[in-house]
Motif scaffolding. Structure first.
Motif, PDB file in Angstrom:
ATOM      1  N   ILE A  73       4.603  15.486   0.918  1.00  0.00           N
ATOM      2  CA  ILE A  73       5.284  14.551   1.381  1.00  0.00           C
ATOM      3  C   ILE A  73       6.582  15.501   1.882  1.00  0.00           C
ATOM      4  O   ILE A  73       7.270  14.648   2.797  1.00  0.00           O
ATOM      5  CB  ILE A  73       6.467  13.852  -0.045  1.00  0.00           C
ATOM      6  N   ALA A  74       6.711  16.606   2.098  1.00  0.00           N
ATOM      7  CA  ALA A  74       7.838  17.391   2.673  1.00  0.00           C
ATOM      8  C   ALA A  74       7.304  17.649   4.111  1.00  0.00           C
ATOM      9  O   ALA A  74       8.009  17.561   5.230  1.00  0.00           O
ATOM     10  CB  ALA A  74       7.511  18.553   1.878  1.00  0.00           C
ATOM     11  N   GLN A  75       6.282  17.899   4.520  1.00  0.00           N
ATOM     12  CA  GLN A  75       5.763  18.095   5.588  1.00  0.00           C
ATOM     13  C   GLN A  75       6.411  16.872   6.275  1.00  0.00           C
ATOM     14  O   GLN A  75       6.963  16.429   7.520  1.00  0.00           O
ATOM     15  CB  GLN A  75       4.424  18.294   5.381  1.00  0.00           C
ATOM     16  N   GLU A  76       5.742  15.326   6.322  1.00  0.00           N
ATOM     17  CA  GLU A  76       6.715  14.644   6.832  1.00  0.00           C
ATOM     18  C   GLU A  76       7.656  13.794   6.669  1.00  0.00           C
ATOM     19  O   GLU A  76       7.687  13.647   7.515  1.00  0.00           O
ATOM     20  CB  GLU A  76       5.276  13.050   5.972  1.00  0.00           C
ATOM     21  N   LEU A  77       8.483  14.602   5.219  1.00  0.00           N
ATOM     22  CA  LEU A  77       9.545  14.480   6.034  1.00  0.00           C
ATOM     23  C   LEU A  77      10.184  14.978   6.775  1.00  0.00           C
ATOM     24  O   LEU A  77      10.849  14.505   7.996  1.00  0.00           O
ATOM     25  CB  LEU A  77      10.198  14.931   4.566  1.00  0.00           C
ATOM     26  N   ALA A  78       9.717  16.335   7.268  1.00  0.00           N
ATOM     27  CA  ALA A  78      10.487  16.913   8.139  1.00  0.00           C
ATOM     28  C   ALA A  78       9.654  16.977   9.367  1.00  0.00           C
ATOM     29  O   ALA A  78      10.389  16.881  10.262  1.00  0.00           O
ATOM     30  CB  ALA A  78       9.916  18.384   8.144  1.00  0.00           C
ATOM     31  N   LEU A  79       8.771  15.768   9.915  1.00  0.00           N
ATOM     32  CA  LEU A  79       7.879  15.083  10.932  1.00  0.00           C
ATOM     33  C   LEU A  79       8.773  14.013  11.229  1.00  0.00           C
ATOM     34  O   LEU A  79       8.584  13.405  12.973  1.00  0.00           O
ATOM     35  CB  LEU A  79       6.524  14.982  10.794  1.00  0.00           C
ATOM     36  N   ARG A  80       8.879  13.412  10.630  1.00  0.00           N
ATOM     37  CA  ARG A  80      10.205  11.824  10.453  1.00  0.00           C
ATOM     38  C   ARG A  80      11.205  12.117  10.501  1.00  0.00           C
ATOM     39  O   ARG A  80      11.501  11.263  11.452  1.00  0.00           O
ATOM     40  CB  ARG A  80       9.553  10.783   9.060  1.00  0.00           C
ATOM     41  N   HIS A  81      11.869  12.559   9.852  1.00  0.00           N
ATOM     42  CA  HIS A  81      13.812  13.105   9.794  1.00  0.00           C
ATOM     43  C   HIS A  81      13.727  14.434   9.338  1.00  0.00           C
ATOM     44  O   HIS A  81      14.609  15.026   8.828  1.00  0.00           O
ATOM     45  CB  HIS A  81      13.956  12.403   8.589  1.00  0.00           C
ATOM     46  N   PRO A  82      13.297  15.436  11.157  1.00  0.00           N
ATOM     47  CA  PRO A  82      13.679  16.651  11.091  1.00  0.00           C
ATOM     48  C   PRO A  82      15.500  16.831  10.456  1.00  0.00           C
ATOM     49  O   PRO A  82      15.086  17.667  10.084  1.00  0.00           O
ATOM     50  CB  PRO A  82      13.256  16.627  12.490  1.00  0.00           C
ATOM     51  N   PRO A  92       0.732  -1.303  -0.645  1.00  0.00           N
ATOM     52  CA  PRO A  92       0.071   0.117   0.279  1.00  0.00           C
ATOM     53  C   PRO A  92       0.982   1.242  -0.443  1.00  0.00           C
ATOM     54  O   PRO A  92       1.894   1.848   0.910  1.00  0.00           O
ATOM     55  CB  PRO A  92      -0.498  -0.085   1.332  1.00  0.00           C
ATOM     56  N   LEU A  93       0.305   2.591  -1.170  1.00  0.00           N
ATOM     57  CA  LEU A  93       1.221   3.580  -0.841  1.00  0.00           C
ATOM     58  C   LEU A  93       0.680   4.772  -0.169  1.00  0.00           C
ATOM     59  O   LEU A  93      -0.247   4.820   0.151  1.00  0.00           O
ATOM     60  CB  LEU A  93       1.525   3.891  -2.230  1.00  0.00           C
ATOM     61  N   SER A  94       1.492   5.603   1.126  1.00  0.00           N
ATOM     62  CA  SER A  94       1.172   5.609   1.317  1.00  0.00           C
ATOM     63  C   SER A  94       1.886   7.348   1.577  1.00  0.00           C
ATOM     64  O   SER A  94       3.482   7.371   1.011  1.00  0.00           O
ATOM     65  CB  SER A  94       1.318   5.746   3.005  1.00  0.00           C
ATOM     66  N   VAL A  95       1.836   8.701   2.433  1.00  0.00           N
ATOM     67  CA  VAL A  95       2.180   9.459   2.429  1.00  0.00           C
ATOM     68  C   VAL A  95       3.130   9.620   3.175  1.00  0.00           C
ATOM     69  O   VAL A  95       4.871   9.727   3.569  1.00  0.00           O
ATOM     70  CB  VAL A  95       1.982  10.898   2.980  1.00  0.00           C
ATOM     71  N   PRO A  96       3.702   8.649   4.343  1.00  0.00           N
ATOM     72  CA  PRO A  96       4.496   8.270   5.570  1.00  0.00           C
ATOM     73  C   PRO A  96       5.975   8.146   4.846  1.00  0.00           C
ATOM     74  O   PRO A  96       6.775   7.725   4.875  1.00  0.00           O
ATOM     75  CB  PRO A  96       4.176   7.803   5.974  1.00  0.00           C
ATOM     76  N   MET A  97       5.542   7.152   4.037  1.00  0.00           N
ATOM     77  CA  MET A  97       6.195   5.761   2.959  1.00  0.00           C
ATOM     78  C   MET A  97       7.324   6.446   2.051  1.00  0.00           C
ATOM     79  O   MET A  97       8.479   6.085   1.710  1.00  0.00           O
ATOM     80  CB  MET A  97       5.377   4.871   2.388  1.00  0.00           C
ATOM     81  N   MET A  98       6.338   7.385   1.268  1.00  0.00           N
ATOM     82  CA  MET A  98       7.025   8.231   0.094  1.00  0.00           C
ATOM     83  C   MET A  98       8.247   9.002   0.420  1.00  0.00           C
ATOM     84  O   MET A  98       9.312   9.607   0.148  1.00  0.00           O
ATOM     85  CB  MET A  98       6.453   8.882  -0.764  1.00  0.00           C
ATOM     86  N   ALA A  99       7.533   9.663   2.280  1.00  0.00           N
ATOM     87  CA  ALA A  99       8.321  10.256   3.009  1.00  0.00           C
ATOM     88  C   ALA A  99      10.009   9.783   2.984  1.00  0.00           C
ATOM     89  O   ALA A  99      11.157  10.028   3.417  1.00  0.00           O
ATOM     90  CB  ALA A  99       8.413  11.128   4.284  1.00  0.00           C
ATOM     91  N   ASP A 100       9.960   8.478   2.950  1.00  0.00           N
ATOM     92  CA  ASP A 100      10.688   7.655   3.934  1.00  0.00           C
ATOM     93  C   ASP A 100      11.415   7.348   2.724  1.00  0.00           C
ATOM     94  O   ASP A 100      12.434   7.511   2.647  1.00  0.00           O
ATOM     95  CB  ASP A 100      10.284   5.948   4.938  1.00  0.00           C
ATOM     96  N   ASP A 101      10.651   7.278   1.449  1.00  0.00           N
ATOM     97  CA  ASP A 101      11.905   7.149   0.736  1.00  0.00           C
ATOM     98  C   ASP A 101      12.679   8.280   0.245  1.00  0.00           C
ATOM     99  O   ASP A 101      14.329   8.094  -0.252  1.00  0.00           O
ATOM    100  CB  ASP A 101      10.628   7.190  -0.557  1.00  0.00           C
ATOM    101  N   ALA A 102      12.115   9.619   0.448  1.00  0.00           N
ATOM    102  CA  ALA A 102      12.849  10.474   0.300  1.00  0.00           C
ATOM    103  C   ALA A 102      14.210  10.452   0.944  1.00  0.00           C
ATOM    104  O   ALA A 102      15.369  10.957   0.550  1.00  0.00           O
ATOM    105  CB  ALA A 102      11.855  11.704   0.792  1.00  0.00           C
ATOM    106  N   VAL A 103      13.871  10.392   2.624  1.00  0.00           N
ATOM    107  CA  VAL A 103      15.046  10.568   3.135  1.00  0.00           C
ATOM    108  C   VAL A 103      16.272   9.353   2.580  1.00  0.00           C
ATOM    109  O   VAL A 103      17.283   9.933   2.828  1.00  0.00           O
ATOM    110  CB  VAL A 103      14.883  10.133   4.992  1.00  0.00           C
TER     111      VAL A 103
END
Length: 265
Positions: free
Chosen positions: A96-105, A63-74
């Motif tokens: 995705i950028a929001q989640e990236l900043a939240l999950r991987h500040p 399943p595709l999700s925004v958190p998954m795509m944020a983890d892909d980005a980092v």
């Protein structure tokens, strides 16, 4: 192609200087940022990439999700040896950028959120519901693009031939997104919800909205900026959903000034 924690991702890098990391939105490959790759590379090392399910980056079965795509980005940042970057995203890329900043500040030096939102409302869901229908029912890919681009570009761009150029470029692109990938990316963005978590973002943030954006109206951007501590909110007069493509010089000048200010602190 870059191996990002087991996912083969397509990335493009131009220039030298502080790292800038660009995250595209629904359907768009790295080439959506071409005016920034070309226009900012004299001052920054600019990286753009294809999200999972767009361009040359594969769509996996899970399943595709925004958190998954944020983890892909980092994972891509780490694979490229980038410890932190100025992160800019538009539309789906901004969430995705929001989640990236939240999950991987630690990976985020600053945020630019263009045409963003934190919580879909009834209007948004009606709009994206039509987009799902449009992909399946449009009589041709050209007809689908012509209809979809009504939501994202200004009347000016339709009148002066810019939209016609974008249609032709998209039709000629050798790595088109499949209808399945379109649906799955859009479903992930429809489930995006960060409004009650945005206060945890502490990096300098610039939120930009187009004055006449009907896909993510300025009220969405204002709501995001109000929740992020010390975020700046600005409306670009006369612009719609994708001013970074329509008026790239204006967009590039604004984000460059923001990044210079951040780096000078």
């Amino acid at each position: 192609m870059v191996d990002a924690d087991g996912l083969s991702m397509w990335a493009v890098r131009q220039g030298e200087g502080p790292d800038v990391f660009l995250i595209a939105g629904l359907s768009d490959p790295a080439e959506a940022w071409q005016a920034q790759l070309d226009g900012l590379a004299d001052r920054y090392r600019v990286t753009a990439f294809d999200n999972r399910g767009a361009g040359r980056t594969e769509l996996s079965d899970e399943p595709l999700s925004v958190p998954m795509m944020a983890d892909d980005a980092v994972a891509l940042l780490r694979a490229l040896g980038i410890s932190s970057a100025h992160v800019a995203g538009f539309s789906g890329g901004s969430v995705i950028a929001q989640e990236l900043a939240l999950r991987h500040p630690d990976a985020v030096r600053s945020l630019v959120l263009m045409s963003t939102f934190a919580r879909p409302d009834a209007y948004f869901r009606s709009m994206t519901g039509f987009w799902h229908w449009m992909v399946d029912q449009a009589p041709s890919e050209r007809a689908m693009l012509e209809a979809f681009f009504l939501w994202v570009y200004t009347p000016r761009a339709h009148a002066d031939g810019l939209v016609d150029r974008f249609v032709e470029e998209t039709l000629a692109f050798p790595h088109p997104q499949s209808p399945e990938a379109f649906h799955r990316q859009l479903e992930a963005f429809e489930k995006h919800e960060t409004l009650d978590r945005l206060a945890a973002i502490t990096v300098p943030t610039l939120v930009l909205s187009g004055e006449i954006d009907i896909a993510t109206p300025p009220r969405f951007g204002r709501a995001v900026a109000e929740r992020i501590p010390r975020a700046r909110f600005e409306i670009l007069p006369g612009e719609a959903h994708q001013p970074f493509q329509e008026v790239p010089d204006v967009f590039n000048t604004r984000v460059d000034a923001f990044w210079r200010e951040v780096d000078g602190r």
